[in-house]
Every structure is written in C-alpha cells, then in structure tokens.
Design a protein around this motif. Structure first.
Motif, short mmCIF file in Angstrom:
data_model
loop_
_atom_site.label_atom_id
_atom_site.label_comp_id
_atom_site.label_asym_id
_atom_site.label_seq_id
_atom_site.Cartn_x
_atom_site.Cartn_y
_atom_site.Cartn_z
N UNK A 132 0.85 -1.18 0.00
CA UNK A 132 0.00 0.00 0.00
C UNK A 132 0.89 1.24 0.00
N UNK A 133 0.45 2.28 -0.69
CA UNK A 133 1.24 3.51 -0.70
C UNK A 133 0.42 4.71 -1.12
N UNK A 134 1.08 5.85 -1.11
CA UNK A 134 0.42 7.09 -1.49
C UNK A 134 1.37 8.03 -2.20
N UNK A 135 0.80 9.08 -2.73
CA UNK A 135 1.57 10.06 -3.49
C UNK A 135 1.07 11.46 -3.19
N UNK A 136 2.03 12.36 -3.06
CA UNK A 136 1.76 13.79 -2.96
C UNK A 136 2.52 14.41 -4.12
N UNK A 137 1.84 15.22 -4.93
CA UNK A 137 2.52 15.77 -6.10
C UNK A 137 2.09 17.17 -6.44
N UNK A 138 2.96 17.85 -7.19
CA UNK A 138 2.68 19.17 -7.75
C UNK A 138 2.88 19.09 -9.26
#
Length: 176
Positions: A132-138
């Motif tokens: 399981x994972x996540x992402x924060x992006x611009x």
C-alpha cells in the motif's frame, strides 16, 4: 497487524469503487496524459541498484468527486525501472488521485496539487510484493497539453530488509 492490513485494503477498495463509479459516469470528459522522466529512490537498498531510475506513467483524468471537493479525479499507472550491469528492478503503481487546481496569474499556466493512494507492486529482489502507498505531487501545466510534475511516493515496508519504495519522481507530460 492482520486487522490493520484488512482495514487498509478495505478502505482502498471502497475508495477505488467510489472513484471508478464516478469516473465511469464521466468518461465523455476524460483526458489521457503520457509522462516520461526520472525516479530517485530514497531507500538505500534501492539506491544501491541505481540512484536514478527511468519513470513512465499513463493517467486518465475525469471530473472531480464532489464528496472530496476536487477539481479532477485521476486513475494512473506508473512504472519506475532500472537496468544496471545485469541487475533489473521495477516498481509499478496503480493509483487513484484527487487533484486540486489553482490558476497562475492571468496566464494559461495552472498549478495542481495531487493526493493519491493505491497499490504498488515492487519487483526488485526476489518475488514481487504488493504494498500500500500514497503520493503527494505538484504539477505545473504550461498550457492545455504540456506539463511538468514532481511527486513524492510513500509506501509500506517490504522484503527481508524492510525496505520502502519511497522516492521522488520528476516527469514531463503530454495530454492528448
């Protein structure tokens, strides 16, 4: 441990079902984007393979989910891979992402914040692991077609060394 994992996967399944249902109802407004660039793993065991990996991604965007107040909802598949001296490895992510957008002054440019969660399939040493994972992006959109994206991926631990597939990626995208 087992209960936490079950809760996490159940929440992810519910979120993906909600997003897929919303996206399916809005397919006529969907747009696809292809991205290429580099991935820089932060885990020392993954850096031992190569400090810079190749990154490629495909994203389908639809209107946002009203429940989250987002401007767009994206379904994306990314591949981070390296091949160095006979050693190969890959990390594949399948994410559901909510996008929040802000115009940049009076130009065609716009800035987007991305918050995503999903499945990462890590195949670096031995059998692949699903985590399981996540992402924060611009993302900075220069116009309607071209963009530059910076993402931070954060995942669960995997393998005997308790590694993480965390890292930064920088990609250039084209929407068609």
């Amino acid at each position: 441990m087992m209960m936490t994992r079950w809760i996490r996967w159940s929440a992810l399944g519910a979120l993906m079902t909600l997003t897929f249902a919303t996206a399916a109802a809005q397919l006529e407004t969907a747009a696809a984007r292809l991205r290429f660039g580099a991935y820089f793993p932060s885990d020392t065991d993954l850096q031992a393979f190569n400090k810079t990996w190749f990154a490629v991604g495909l994203t389908f965007a639809t209107d946002g989910v009203p429940l989250f107040g987002s401007d767009a909802t994206e379904l994306s598949a990314d591949l981070f891979t390296h091949q160095t001296g006979g050693s190969r490895g890959a990390i594949t992510s399948l994410l559901v992402t909510q996008v929040y957008e802000q115009p940049v002054n009076n130009s065609d440019a716009r800035l987007q914040l991305r918050l995503g969660v999903g499945l990462y399939v890590v195949d670096t040493t031995g059998p692949s692991k699903n985590i399981f994972g996540g992402r924060i992006g611009l993302t900075l959109w220069f116009n309607e077609a071209y963009s530059a994206e910076l993402n931070l991926d954060i995942t669960d631990r995997f393998g005997a060394n308790r590694d993480r597939a965390n890292g930064l990626s920088f990609t250039i995208g084209y929407q068609f």
